[in-house]
Design an enzyme around this catalytic site. Sequence first.
Site, PDB file in Angstrom:
ATOM      1  N   TYR A   1       7.814   2.322  -7.399  1.00 33.11           N
ATOM      2  CA  TYR A   1       7.084   1.061  -7.520  1.00 33.11           C
ATOM      3  C   TYR A   1       6.616   0.824  -8.956  1.00 33.11           C
ATOM      4  O   TYR A   1       6.693  -0.295  -9.465  1.00 33.11           O
ATOM      5  CB  TYR A   1       5.899   1.025  -6.557  1.00 33.11           C
ATOM      6  CG  TYR A   1       6.271   1.215  -5.107  1.00 33.11           C
ATOM      7  CD1 TYR A   1       7.473   0.717  -4.588  1.00 33.11           C
ATOM      8  CD2 TYR A   1       5.451   1.913  -4.235  1.00 33.11           C
ATOM      9  CE1 TYR A   1       7.827   0.898  -3.261  1.00 33.11           C
ATOM     10  CE2 TYR A   1       5.791   2.100  -2.895  1.00 33.11           C
ATOM     11  CZ  TYR A   1       6.979   1.598  -2.423  1.00 33.11           C
ATOM     12  OH  TYR A   1       7.317   1.773  -1.109  1.00 33.11           O
TER      13      TYR A   1
ATOM     14  N   GLU B   1       0.857  -1.174   0.000  1.00 32.49           N
ATOM     15  CA  GLU B   1       0.000   0.000   0.000  1.00 32.49           C
ATOM     16  C   GLU B   1       0.896   1.228   0.000  1.00 32.49           C
ATOM     17  O   GLU B   1       1.950   1.226   0.627  1.00 32.49           O
ATOM     18  CB  GLU B   1      -0.914   0.051   1.242  1.00 32.49           C
ATOM     19  CG  GLU B   1      -2.007  -0.982   1.257  1.00 32.49           C
ATOM     20  CD  GLU B   1      -1.609  -2.242   2.011  1.00 32.49           C
ATOM     21  OE1 GLU B   1      -0.513  -2.264   2.610  1.00 32.49           O
ATOM     22  OE2 GLU B   1      -2.384  -3.202   1.987  1.00 32.49           O
TER      23      GLU B   1
END
Length: 157
Positions: free
Chosen positions: A117, A105
């Site tokens: 990411y 998350e």
Amino acid sequence: MKVTFCKMGPEHLDQVFEIEQASYPAPWSRQTFSSEIKNSFAHYIVALVNGQVAGYGGMWLVLEEAQITNVAVHPDYRMNNIGKMLMMELIRRAALFGIFKMTLEVRPSNLIARHLYTTMGFIEKGLRKKYYTDNNEDAIIMWKYGLENGQGVLVNT
């Protein structure tokens, strides 16, 4: 700068806690890290530069999935790709455990982490409403598939 990795141990906790406090608005306690390194489902590593903890990362390994819990780099070492190296090392270690899916998350406001990411092949798959308790910010759920050989190559699944 030479960066090495090792499993997080009690001897790293003071430095890890210092980085945690400098990195997050709602930091984990030192006791939480102490418990986590004893958790059989958890795997935490530190990035060392000249014997000092430059960063750390952790994940929970449950069934066939790895859940990234946290990744942080000491302010003095940021912008040196240590965050990326930590993520690659976590991916490599997850693959060694036979895990080929990874999730995490991230705050929508954390543009630097989201960019990292995404460049590593994580894709946005969902949203957790009001996930972060410090300001009720949502969390973007990201997934990465195909961690074979620790390279984190994205494959169709």
